[in-house]
Design an enzyme around this catalytic site. Structure first.
Site, PDB file in Angstrom:
ATOM      1  N   ASP A   1     -13.433  -3.843  -1.244  1.00  0.00           N
ATOM      2  CA  ASP A   1     -13.141  -3.460   0.145  1.00  0.00           C
ATOM      3  C   ASP A   1     -14.413  -3.581   0.998  1.00  0.00           C
ATOM      4  O   ASP A   1     -15.049  -2.570   1.318  1.00  0.00           O
ATOM      5  CB  ASP A   1     -12.650  -1.999   0.196  1.00  0.00           C
ATOM      6  CG  ASP A   1     -11.380  -1.781  -0.602  1.00  0.00           C
ATOM      7  OD1 ASP A   1     -10.449  -2.591  -0.469  1.00  0.00           O
ATOM      8  OD2 ASP A   1     -11.313  -0.802  -1.369  1.00  0.00           O
TER       9      ASP A   1
ATOM     10  N   ASP B   1       0.882  -1.174   0.000  1.00  0.00           N
ATOM     11  CA  ASP B   1       0.000   0.000   0.000  1.00  0.00           C
ATOM     12  C   ASP B   1       0.912   1.214   0.000  1.00  0.00           C
ATOM     13  O   ASP B   1       1.749   1.373   0.897  1.00  0.00           O
ATOM     14  CB  ASP B   1      -0.881   0.022   1.261  1.00  0.00           C
ATOM     15  CG  ASP B   1      -1.926  -1.094   1.253  1.00  0.00           C
ATOM     16  OD1 ASP B   1      -2.049  -1.785   0.229  1.00  0.00           O
ATOM     17  OD2 ASP B   1      -2.609  -1.266   2.279  1.00  0.00           O
TER      18      ASP B   1
END
Ligand code: 1PR
Length: 568
Positions: A423, A265
């Site tokens: 998500d 990330d």
């Protein structure tokens, strides 16, 4: 099946190179000699990204000369042909530019040739891809689609072990080694093409993974993305020596290996530096008074290390892409360029893929954003928020407009290049009737004893919840052209308590495209658990790798002990 173009000629001097006299005998086009032994000629007909092939060739110390005309093909000392895109459009380009005829002539003369992926398929008579469409007709046979009707996951994405069937120098040292495939179509073995086949692989049955005849070679897999094994195959082609691969006495059955993926990330920290960060349930700020963005290292350094450590894939998620404009994020594009020069396994990049208008009012389509990611070195792109909006619209109207980022990118680059990142957050309910979304009976009851849950999708990095479940989203994006699903879980992210098996099972049972289980890995046993209990094709982790708590090799060794096929 096409017949007109079929030439079926075995190269005229298979195994007996007679280059100078063959060249003199050419009635096709005049040929200029090329001399530099360290330069390879690359046929890139502009249909897609061959940056990875270029990077791998350069990494091996070779220069590249690009084909600009049919004459350049005939003048090549060594020709690499990485086919990209759809079979029919590739043949249209080759025919209309005269390159098809030059390729046939080059191959007829048994000049050193390496086709990659579509570069193998185009050698055959024809393909069923949007067809039948005629191919170059060098090898008898047809290219057909993998049959997904019995639950086989298509595209075939991932690592399979090669079973060498023919003594060939190209595959020296590669028997039983895993190589990386991404394709929905494959050449079908038959009596007529048996002599050409140099290796096969097993995916819902045997398929041709490479051919060799004299100096003519082609591989269905991607050597440029197959780690050290792939680089050594490329090197065997670029600088051949005299030894040959031995056909092994005993053959092993092999199936598609489960993948272990390292995820980075990435975002700018408060000083403006691009760093690898890691959240707890998507919160990437430290619990200290400063609340700084956690900094776990430099993106290119970590990606390169994970490649060396045997990660099967590396993913970059630009986690603030939803609010920043990725094409304005030059450091991110530079990270991608540098990483792709060092990482020879697939690279996926996500974050911010959507239509965008900049401060000057200039409009950029999501396709432009994705194209820039591909040009900078991505093999796959991943779409998060925008895929949720596209799925919502599709479920509401039942109409595929063809205009969503997902549909456009998948149409141009192929579904295998498009991942949808989901998500979701778990929402407990007492009964499946409580919500119009697919629920699961949960393994651990909710805080008030609830026995069921649905998984609510979010956008903008988990900030906004939507009225759509992970199950509904997964099925919709598969319809819209996604080639793979990256299935995160906000509740489990960074917790180290294992993947959300209920969620992964529900989604991986619902779709026929590969599902990557993500979020929650804390120990090697979590990887064997997710592969044993669900249909996940890959498992992704971030925190345990960044913090060096569990090496990738330990995960793989554990999986081997647990009887799960992996690339080691
Ligand atoms: O919406 O198209 O711009 O894409 C944004 C992308 O960025 C999405 O793929 C979304 O998942 C990701 N993202 C956005 N915010 C965050 C965040 O953490 N605040 N990261 C974020 C998501 C989840 C995983 C993580 C696993 C494994 N990261 O990729 O790496 O949960 O972690 P673990 O092994 O440590 O548990 P768009």
């Amino acid at each position: 099946m096409a017949t007109g173009a079929a030439i079926h000629s075995v190269p005229c001097s298979a195994g007996r190179p007679k280059r100078s006299s063959q060249r003199r005998g050419s009635a096709f086009l005049s040929v200029r000699a090329s001399s530099d032994a360290n330069t390879v000629t690359l046929l890139d007909y502009g249909a897609g990204n061959v940056r990875s092939v270029r990077n791998a060739i350069r990494h091996l110390g070779f220069g590249i000369r690009d084909v600009r005309s049919p004459e350049d093909i005939l003048a090549a000392d060594r020709l690499v042909f990485p086919g990209v895109g759809a079979f029919g459009s590739a043949m249209d380009v080759l025919n209309s530019t005269g390159m098809a005829a030059a390729l046939r002539e080059y191959i007829r003369k048994d000049r050193p040739f390496l086709g990659i992926c579509l570069g193998l398929q185009l050698l055959f008579d024809s393909s069923e891809e949007n067809g039948p469409v005629s191919g170059l007709g060098v090898i008898p046979g047809v290219v057909g689609r993998f049959d997904s009707s019995k639950g086989l996951i298509v595209p075939h994405i991932g690592w399979n072990a090669l079973e060498i069937t023919k003594d060939t120098q190209l595959l020296q040292g590669a028997d039983g080694h895993h190589v990386y495939f991404v394709h929905s179509y494959h050449a079908l073995p038959s009596d007529a093409n048996r002599d050409w086949i140099s290796s096969i692989c097993n995916y819902g049955g045997s398929f041709i993974s490479s051919i060799s005849m004299g100096n003519i070679h082609a591989v269905q897999f991607h050597p440029e993305k197959s780690g050290a094994t792939g680089l050594s195959i490329l090197k065997n082609f670029l600088s051949p020596n005299s030894s040959r691969a031995k056909i092994p006495a005993r053959r092993r059955a092999s199936k598609l290996a489960k993948r272990v993926i390292a995820c980075l990330d990435v975002r700018s920290n408060d000083e403006g530096d691009l760093v690898v960060t890691k959240g707890d349930q998507y919160d990437v700020r430290d619990d200290t008074s400063g609340k700084e963005v956690r900094n776990l290292g430099k993106p290119v350094d970590l990606a390169s290390q994970y490649y060396i450590d045997d990660a099967d894939e590396v993913s970059f998620l630009n986690i603030t892409g939803f609010r920043d404009f990725p094409l304005g994020d030059l450091p991110m594009l530079e990270v991608l360029r540098c990483a792709s020069e060092k990482v020879f396994v697939p690279l996926t990049v996500g974050g911010g893929i959507r239509d965008f208008r900049d401060a000057n009012g200039r409009y950029y389509s999501s396709l432009e954003v994705a194209s820039e990611y591909f040009r900078s070195g991505a093999d796959k792109i991943s779409i998060g928020s925008d895929a949720v909006y596209a799925a919502e619209a599709f479920l509401q109207t039942g109409v595929k407009t063809g205009k969503s980022s997902l549909e456009q990118i998948s149409r141009i680059y192929g579904s295998q290049a498009v991942v949808v990142s989901i998500d979701p957050r778990r929402v407990y309910v007492n009964s499946p009737q409580d919500v119009p979304f697919k629920t699961v009976m949960v393994s651990s009851k909710g805080p008030s004893g609830e026995e069921y849950a649905w998984y609510q999708c979010t956008v903008n990095g988990g900030r906004d919840s939507r009225r759509i479940g992970a199950y509904e989203l997964a099925k919709a994006v598969e319809e819209l052209g996604a080639g793979e699903i990256l299935l995160n879980c906000i509740d489990c992210d960074g917790q180290g308590c294992g993947f959300d098996i209920d969620l992964v099972k529900m989604v991986s049972d619902a779709v026929t495209i590969p599902v990557i289980a993500s979020s929650g890995a804390g120990a090697v046993e979590h990887f064997s658990e997710v592969f044993e209990k669900t249909n996940a094709s890959a498992a992704l982790a971030a925190g345990i790798f960044h913090r060096k708590e569990v090496p990738i090799l330990a995960v793989k060794e554990h999986l081997v002990d647990a009887g799960v096929e992996v690339r080691v």
